[in-house]
Motif scaffolding. Structure first.
Motif, PDB file in Angstrom:
ATOM      1  N   PRO A 284     -11.838  -1.581  -5.624  1.00  0.00           N
ATOM      2  CA  PRO A 284     -11.053  -2.918  -6.301  1.00  0.00           C
ATOM      3  C   PRO A 284     -11.247  -3.203  -7.411  1.00  0.00           C
ATOM      4  N   GLU A 285     -10.186  -4.156  -7.864  1.00  0.00           N
ATOM      5  CA  GLU A 285     -10.414  -4.592  -9.319  1.00  0.00           C
ATOM      6  C   GLU A 285     -11.538  -5.236  -9.506  1.00  0.00           C
ATOM      7  N   GLY A 286     -12.124  -5.153 -10.574  1.00  0.00           N
ATOM      8  CA  GLY A 286     -13.360  -5.850 -10.795  1.00  0.00           C
ATOM      9  C   GLY A 286     -14.466  -5.186 -10.051  1.00  0.00           C
TER      10      GLY A 286
ATOM     11  N   ASP B 280      -7.397  -0.025  -7.634  1.00  0.00           N
ATOM     12  CA  ASP B 280      -6.883  -1.029  -8.337  1.00  0.00           C
ATOM     13  C   ASP B 280      -7.287  -0.974  -9.907  1.00  0.00           C
ATOM     14  N   GLU B 281      -6.603  -1.058 -10.678  1.00  0.00           N
ATOM     15  CA  GLU B 281      -6.883  -1.137 -12.077  1.00  0.00           C
ATOM     16  C   GLU B 281      -8.162  -0.180 -12.304  1.00  0.00           C
ATOM     17  N   ILE B 282      -7.703   1.261 -12.079  1.00  0.00           N
ATOM     18  CA  ILE B 282      -8.733   1.910 -12.317  1.00  0.00           C
ATOM     19  C   ILE B 282      -9.440   2.195 -13.513  1.00  0.00           C
TER      20      ILE B 282
ATOM     21  N   ALA C  23       3.857  -4.924 -14.435  1.00  0.00           N
ATOM     22  CA  ALA C  23       3.281  -6.017 -15.242  1.00  0.00           C
ATOM     23  C   ALA C  23       2.326  -6.768 -14.315  1.00  0.00           C
ATOM     24  N   ASN C  24       1.628  -7.461 -15.132  1.00  0.00           N
ATOM     25  CA  ASN C  24       0.579  -8.724 -14.428  1.00  0.00           C
ATOM     26  C   ASN C  24       1.412  -9.591 -13.538  1.00  0.00           C
ATOM     27  N   GLY C  25       0.763  -9.704 -12.541  1.00  0.00           N
ATOM     28  CA  GLY C  25       1.566 -10.749 -11.466  1.00  0.00           C
ATOM     29  C   GLY C  25       2.713  -9.847 -10.687  1.00  0.00           C
ATOM     30  N   ALA C  26       2.925  -8.661 -10.933  1.00  0.00           N
ATOM     31  CA  ALA C  26       3.977  -7.807 -10.213  1.00  0.00           C
ATOM     32  C   ALA C  26       3.644  -7.785  -8.572  1.00  0.00           C
ATOM     33  N   GLY C  27       2.509  -7.937  -8.176  1.00  0.00           N
ATOM     34  CA  GLY C  27       2.162  -7.545  -6.794  1.00  0.00           C
ATOM     35  C   GLY C  27       1.435  -6.427  -6.380  1.00  0.00           C
ATOM     36  N   LYS C  28       0.852  -5.938  -7.384  1.00  0.00           N
ATOM     37  CA  LYS C  28       0.210  -4.134  -6.878  1.00  0.00           C
ATOM     38  C   LYS C  28      -0.952  -4.863  -6.403  1.00  0.00           C
ATOM     39  N   SER C  29      -1.825  -5.585  -6.585  1.00  0.00           N
ATOM     40  CA  SER C  29      -3.195  -5.725  -5.962  1.00  0.00           C
ATOM     41  C   SER C  29      -2.932  -6.415  -4.508  1.00  0.00           C
ATOM     42  N   THR C  30      -1.904  -7.337  -4.428  1.00  0.00           N
ATOM     43  CA  THR C  30      -1.643  -8.027  -3.206  1.00  0.00           C
ATOM     44  C   THR C  30      -1.058  -6.569  -2.248  1.00  0.00           C
ATOM     45  N   PHE C  31      -0.289  -6.044  -2.884  1.00  0.00           N
ATOM     46  CA  PHE C  31       0.167  -4.741  -1.826  1.00  0.00           C
ATOM     47  C   PHE C  31      -1.253  -3.990  -1.584  1.00  0.00           C
TER      48      PHE C  31
ATOM     49  N   ASP D   5      -2.656   1.726 -12.436  1.00  0.00           N
ATOM     50  CA  ASP D   5      -3.415   1.524 -13.819  1.00  0.00           C
ATOM     51  C   ASP D   5      -2.373   1.112 -14.873  1.00  0.00           C
ATOM     52  N   GLN D   6      -2.903   0.392 -15.838  1.00  0.00           N
ATOM     53  CA  GLN D   6      -1.740   0.028 -16.934  1.00  0.00           C
ATOM     54  C   GLN D   6      -1.661   1.109 -17.729  1.00  0.00           C
ATOM     55  N   ASP D   7      -2.453   2.239 -17.792  1.00  0.00           N
ATOM     56  CA  ASP D   7      -2.048   3.431 -18.555  1.00  0.00           C
ATOM     57  C   ASP D   7      -1.217   4.364 -17.990  1.00  0.00           C
TER      58      ASP D   7
ATOM     59  N   ASN E 144       3.974 -13.848   1.505  1.00  0.00           N
ATOM     60  CA  ASN E 144       3.977 -15.116   0.615  1.00  0.00           C
ATOM     61  C   ASN E 144       2.627 -15.721   0.471  1.00  0.00           C
ATOM     62  N   PHE E 145       2.505 -16.562  -0.695  1.00  0.00           N
ATOM     63  CA  PHE E 145       1.413 -17.373  -0.712  1.00  0.00           C
ATOM     64  C   PHE E 145       1.912 -18.729  -0.869  1.00  0.00           C
ATOM     65  N   GLY E 146       1.983 -19.478   0.246  1.00  0.00           N
ATOM     66  CA  GLY E 146       2.631 -20.689   0.477  1.00  0.00           C
ATOM     67  C   GLY E 146       3.986 -20.538  -0.022  1.00  0.00           C
ATOM     68  N   GLN E 147       4.487 -21.075  -0.767  1.00  0.00           N
ATOM     69  CA  GLN E 147       6.072 -21.059  -1.090  1.00  0.00           C
ATOM     70  C   GLN E 147       6.313 -19.862  -2.068  1.00  0.00           C
ATOM     71  N   PHE E 148       5.456 -19.322  -2.542  1.00  0.00           N
ATOM     72  CA  PHE E 148       5.458 -18.193  -3.567  1.00  0.00           C
ATOM     73  C   PHE E 148       5.727 -16.839  -2.785  1.00  0.00           C
ATOM     74  N   ARG E 149       6.824 -16.244  -3.192  1.00  0.00           N
ATOM     75  CA  ARG E 149       6.969 -14.846  -2.673  1.00  0.00           C
ATOM     76  C   ARG E 149       6.636 -13.839  -3.492  1.00  0.00           C
TER      77      ARG E 149
HETATM   78  N1  LIG Z   1      -4.585 -15.749  -2.961  1.00  0.00           N
HETATM   79  C1  LIG Z   1      -3.554 -16.061  -3.572  1.00  0.00           C
HETATM   80  N2  LIG Z   1      -2.728 -17.351  -3.663  1.00  0.00           N
HETATM   81  C2  LIG Z   1      -2.056 -17.693  -4.278  1.00  0.00           C
HETATM   82  N3  LIG Z   1      -1.046 -16.726  -5.173  1.00  0.00           N
HETATM   83  C3  LIG Z   1      -1.561 -15.410  -5.338  1.00  0.00           C
HETATM   84  C4  LIG Z   1      -3.067 -15.081  -4.476  1.00  0.00           C
HETATM   85  N4  LIG Z   1      -3.010 -13.725  -4.841  1.00  0.00           N
HETATM   86  C5  LIG Z   1      -1.955 -13.550  -5.553  1.00  0.00           C
HETATM   87  N5  LIG Z   1      -1.151 -14.288  -5.954  1.00  0.00           N
HETATM   88  C6  LIG Z   1      -0.010 -14.495  -6.755  1.00  0.00           C
HETATM   89  O1  LIG Z   1       0.691 -13.484  -6.332  1.00  0.00           O
HETATM   90  C7  LIG Z   1       1.251 -12.780  -7.519  1.00  0.00           C
HETATM   91  C8  LIG Z   1       1.050 -11.170  -7.445  1.00  0.00           C
HETATM   92  O2  LIG Z   1      -0.358 -10.967  -7.680  1.00  0.00           O
HETATM   93  P1  LIG Z   1      -1.176  -9.763  -7.783  1.00  0.00           P
HETATM   94  O3  LIG Z   1      -2.526  -9.930  -8.295  1.00  0.00           O
HETATM   95  O4  LIG Z   1      -0.623  -9.008  -6.420  1.00  0.00           O
HETATM   96  O5  LIG Z   1      -0.449  -8.833  -9.049  1.00  0.00           O
HETATM   97  P2  LIG Z   1      -0.982  -7.809  -9.949  1.00  0.00           P
HETATM   98  O6  LIG Z   1       0.381  -6.842  -9.900  1.00  0.00           O
HETATM   99  O7  LIG Z   1      -1.997  -7.216  -9.197  1.00  0.00           O
HETATM  100  O8  LIG Z   1      -1.191  -8.126 -11.058  1.00  0.00           O
HETATM  101  P3  LIG Z   1      -2.351  -7.891 -12.318  1.00  0.00           P
HETATM  102  O9  LIG Z   1      -1.844  -6.596 -13.378  1.00  0.00           O
HETATM  103  O10 LIG Z   1      -2.489  -8.922 -13.297  1.00  0.00           O
HETATM  104  O11 LIG Z   1      -3.546  -7.439 -11.544  1.00  0.00           O
HETATM  105  C9  LIG Z   1       0.652 -13.369  -8.728  1.00  0.00           C
HETATM  106  O12 LIG Z   1       1.596 -14.334  -9.319  1.00  0.00           O
HETATM  107  C10 LIG Z   1      -0.375 -14.119  -8.238  1.00  0.00           C
HETATM  108  O13 LIG Z   1      -0.575 -15.216  -8.892  1.00  0.00           O
END
Ligand SMILES: Nc1ncnc2c1ncn2[C@@H]1O[C@H](COP(=O)(O)OP(=O)(O)OP(=O)(O)O)[C@@H](O)[C@H]1O
Ligand SMILES: [Mg+2]
Lengths: 289, 234
Positions: free
Chosen positions: B85-87, B158-160, B38-46, B190-192, B13-18
């Motif tokens: 890492p991404e970036g 991440d995002e190779i 897709a963007n925001g799916a949680g790949k980077s977080t994983f 990767d997006q591709d 979770n990030f705060g309330q957001f799962r």
């Molecule tokens: N440090 C953080 N604090 C709050 N929310 C976060 C944080 N990091 C990620 N999130 C949220 O978690 C969700 C997943 O983000 P994440 O970066 O893992 O997605 P992603 O699949 O890598 O997307 P992208 O393709 O854009 O890189 C997003 O909605 C993002 O806004």
């Protein structure tokens, strides 16, 4: 002014500048790497001086290099302990102000502890016959002590630059400074690196303190004056650049020596003025960093 | 035999957001997993969780049988993980050569500095440059080189190919072949999708923090993946 007088003036400016640069070195290192403005830096300088004064009082025959080493180690230990026990925790909040406020508290406690323990008197570091020694080349007479002081300052800067830019530890220090998380991920020990940097900063302050006490007297309340100089040197030097600090120290030292020559009662006025003018100019062009 | 990477019921979770919910995956040693979504799916977080860059999460992650502690990048590094890492996130205070050197650990293996510079010859030419003086593609090569320098057992990308020209993407994927030959376990975001699936044994698709598809990359149809990408379970 004769050419000889001019040479002496330049030499004095370099010597004082070297001291000013030393006074700023630790503060710049600490800020540049840890991003913490260490307000106890002036106290570290005073503690370094008192460590040396104490060592000579206890062992009058202790060779000077050992005195210097002892002061360095004592303050390095103090700096490491302060980082480990106090500053590191404040840094965990990732808020520069919190960390700075903690170092402010540390500064006050260190200052008052020293006054309580050692008394508030002014003291100097007696270096025996070295104080009067001088030598003459090409008809120009220069003091040995200022030369030694300048040599110590320049050597310290050289060693610091070698450590930061030429060793594995220095590489790790720079990496941790850039991105602590990513540095940890490539195996750097972030906390240990922070402690090493804090120790090194305090150790450099101690060397500055010894040089300061050789030149003038010092009391437990001198820390604030030192911090002021350090602060000006570090800001002028570009907030954390080692070379910048050396140049800024030399500029301010020269300024003081030349302005004192022109106006005996000027004191530090022109030093502060030069600092302020450069600061205003930089703020205007947006190049404070 | 232990799995190289065993992830069970991971949530964050990030705060309330799962951001992640009940993620379970496993990789055998030497396997490559494509991770898409897709963007925001949680790949980077994983990937950040695996690297110790997220302080609190639930579930279990075992790396070669050793449980991973949250928020300890050093442990991840010691367990043989490395991240591109991404970036890029290169160290700007270090030269290109130093960025590779800082990646080196006590672990020995095929990836000496010389081997990395053979893989990406341009890194040798530009060894004294600062990262910001390089093109995006060259920066990505530094990031890959830095990760390889630790002789990782598990390498995460991440995002190779994000922001890279087609020619550079090809060069990077060619380099991956050499890395795979050494038996490294890979997770590639990767997006591709078709390109990454081409080099992977398995593919996982994330959607809003959950796994909507997980299976062999080979039998994967474009339609099924498209479905998973937009939330349909396949
Ligand atoms: N440090 C953080 N604090 C709050 N929310 C976060 C944080 N990091 C990620 N999130 C949220 O978690 C969700 C997943 O983000 P994440 O970066 O893992 O997605 P992603 O699949 O890598 O997307 P992208 O393709 O854009 O890189 C997003 O909605 C993002 O806004
Ligand atoms: Mg991402």
């Amino acid at each position: 002014m004769t050419a000889a007088q001019f040479t002496v003036l330049i030499f004095q400016g370099l010597t004082l500048g070297g001291l000013y640069a030393m006074i700023g070195a630790g503060l710049a290192l600490n800020y540049g790497i840890l991003k913490v403005l260490q307000l106890a830096h002036g106290e570290y300088i005073t503690y370094g001086a008192f460590a040396a004064i104490g060592a000579i009082a206890l062992f009058p025959n202790l060779p000077f290099p050992l005195v210097l080493l002892l002061a360095f180690l004592a303050c390095a230990l103090l700096g490491a302990a302060a980082q480990l026990l106090i500053v590191e925790r404040a840094m965990a909040h990732r808020n520069e102000v919190v960390a700075m406020l903690v170092t402010f508290g540390l500064a006050v406690v260190l200052r008052d502890s020293l006054a309580e323990f050692a008394g508030a008197d002014l003291r100097g570091l007696s270096v025996g016959s070295l104080a009067q020694a001088n030598f003459t080349i090409a008809g120009i007479t220069l003091g040995v002590l200022p030369l030694v002081s300048l040599g110590i300052a320049l050597t310290s800067f050289l060693l610091l630059a070698l450590l930061i830019f030429r060793t594995r530890l220095g590489m790790e220090i720079r990496a941790v400074s850039d991105m602590p998380d990513i540095a940890a991920l490539v195996g750097a020990r972030v906390k240990r690196t922070h402690i090493v940097v804090a120790a090194l900063s305090a150790g450099l302050a101690a060397i500055a303190g010894v040089l300061l006490a050789m030149r003038s007297s010092i009391s437990p309340y001198s820390g604030l004056d030192s911090l002021l100089i350090a602060f000006e040197v570090v800001v002028l030097g570009g907030l954390g650049s080692i070379r910048g600090v050396l140049l800024a120290g030399l500029l301010l030292g020269m300024t003081q020596v030349i302005s004192t020559w022109a106006d005996n009662s000027a004191g530090l006025f022109y030093v502060h003025l030069v600092f302020f003018v450069v600061l205003v100019f930089r703020a205007k062009t947006g190049k404070l960093q | 035999m232990n799995l190289a990477l065993d992830v069970a019921h991971v949530a964050a979770n990030f705060g309330q957001f799962r951001a992640l919910n009940d993620i379970s995956l496993s990789l055998e040693a030497g396997e490559t997993l494509a991770l898409v979504g897709a963007n925001g799916a949680g790949k980077s977080t994983f990937l950040k969780i695996l690297c110790g860059l997220v302080d609190s999460w639930q579930g279990t992650v075992n790396i070669n049988g050793t449980p991973l502690k949250p928020g300890s990048p050093r442990q991840s590094s010691e367990l043989g993980l490395a991240l591109v890492p991404e970036g890029r996130l290169l160290f700007e205070s270090l030269t290109v050569r130093e960025n590779l050197m800082i990646g080196q650990t006590a672990r020995s293996g095929p990836w000496s500095l010389e081997a990395i510079e053979r893989l990406f010859p341009v890194l040798k030419e530009r060894r004294n440059a600062r990262p910001r003086e390089l093109s995006g593609g060259q920066q990505q090569m530094v990031a890959i080189g830095r990760a390889l320098a630790s002789n990782p057992q598990i390498l995460l990308f991440d995002e190779i190919s994000l922001g890279l020209s087609p020619a550079v993407v090809r060069e990077v994927y060619d380099a991956l072949k050499a890395v795979r030959k050494e038996g490294v376990t890979l997770v590639i975001v990767d997006q591709d999708i078709s390109r990454v699936c081409n080099v992977s044994e398995n593919v996982a698709c994330f959607f809003k923090g959950t796994v909507t598809h997980y299976g062999p990359a080979a039998g994967m149809t474009a339609a099924a993946l498209h479905e998973a990408y937009f939330g349909g379970r396949t």
